[in-house]
Design a protein around this motif. Sequence first.
Motif, short mmCIF file in Angstrom:
data_model
loop_
_atom_site.label_atom_id
_atom_site.label_comp_id
_atom_site.label_asym_id
_atom_site.label_seq_id
_atom_site.Cartn_x
_atom_site.Cartn_y
_atom_site.Cartn_z
N UNK A 1 0.85 -1.31 0.04
CA UNK A 1 0.02 0.01 -0.10
C UNK A 1 0.71 1.30 -0.08
N UNK A 2 2.11 1.01 0.64
CA UNK A 2 2.91 2.38 0.73
C UNK A 2 3.40 2.61 -0.77
N UNK A 3 3.76 1.47 -1.69
CA UNK A 3 3.88 1.84 -2.94
C UNK A 3 2.79 2.45 -3.82
N UNK A 4 1.58 2.00 -3.61
CA UNK A 4 0.43 2.51 -4.21
C UNK A 4 0.01 3.96 -3.67
N UNK A 5 0.64 4.16 -2.77
CA UNK A 5 0.55 5.62 -2.15
C UNK A 5 1.69 6.49 -2.70
N UNK A 6 2.38 5.79 -3.65
CA UNK A 6 3.45 7.06 -4.01
C UNK A 6 4.83 6.81 -3.60
N UNK A 7 5.01 5.65 -2.73
CA UNK A 7 6.58 5.30 -2.21
C UNK A 7 6.97 4.07 -2.59
N UNK A 8 7.35 3.87 -3.91
CA UNK A 8 7.85 2.49 -4.11
C UNK A 8 9.15 1.98 -3.57
N UNK A 9 9.84 2.87 -2.98
CA UNK A 9 11.09 2.46 -2.52
C UNK A 9 10.80 1.85 -1.07
N UNK A 10 9.74 2.41 -0.35
CA UNK A 10 9.35 1.96 1.03
C UNK A 10 8.57 0.38 0.67
N UNK A 11 7.82 0.49 -0.41
CA UNK A 11 7.15 -0.86 -0.79
C UNK A 11 8.16 -1.81 -0.75
N UNK B 1 2.94 -15.01 -3.11
CA UNK B 1 2.45 -13.90 -3.10
C UNK B 1 3.20 -12.67 -3.01
N UNK B 2 4.13 -12.59 -1.86
CA UNK B 2 4.96 -11.51 -1.43
C UNK B 2 5.94 -11.33 -2.79
N UNK B 3 6.29 -12.48 -3.33
CA UNK B 3 7.43 -12.12 -4.47
C UNK B 3 6.52 -11.59 -5.75
N UNK B 4 5.59 -11.98 -5.59
CA UNK B 4 4.61 -11.21 -6.93
C UNK B 4 4.28 -9.59 -6.51
N UNK B 5 4.19 -9.42 -5.35
CA UNK B 5 4.08 -8.11 -4.91
C UNK B 5 5.38 -7.36 -5.12
N UNK B 6 6.45 -7.87 -4.74
CA UNK B 6 7.63 -7.47 -5.08
C UNK B 6 7.89 -7.06 -6.60
N UNK B 7 7.65 -7.90 -7.46
CA UNK B 7 7.61 -8.25 -8.76
C UNK B 7 6.93 -6.82 -9.48
#
Length: 123
Positions: free
Chosen positions: A53-63, A87-93
Motif C-alpha cells: 500500500x505504501x507503494x500504491x500511495x506513491x513510495x515504491x522504495x518503501x514498498x 504472493x509476497x514475491x509477486x507483490x515485489x515484482x
Amino acid sequence: MDVRGAQVGDNNTQINHYGGPPDESAWLLVDAERILGADHPDTLDTRRNLAHWRGLAGDPDAAVAGLDAVLADYVRVLGPDHPDTMQVRENLVHWRPEGLEALIADRTRVLGADHPHTVRLLQ
C-alpha cells in the motif's frame, strides 16, 4: 481485547476500509503483533499489505524495503514454496520487475504451468 484488536484478523478489508495514508493505518500492525505475535500469518499479511500500500500511495522504495523485509520472514515461517510467500514475491515484482523470471519458474515448479497463479504472471 479492544475493538481494533478484535478486527485484526481481517486486515485486508481494514486497510481498504479505513483508508488514508498507509502510516495512518499502521496501528493495524501494532495490534496484530500485540495480539497474534510477530510471526503469525495474519501479522505477516498485515506487513505485506502495508508495504504494498505504501507503494500504491506513491513510495515504491518503501514498498520494496517493506516487502523485502517481510519476505525473509515469510520464508522463515512458512517456507519458500508456500502460496503466501509466493504472493509476497509477486507483490515485489510489481515494484521490482527483475524477479519475474525466477517467480515464474518457481510457480511453474510448485503449481504447474496451467495453474491460474502461474498463468497470471505470463499475461
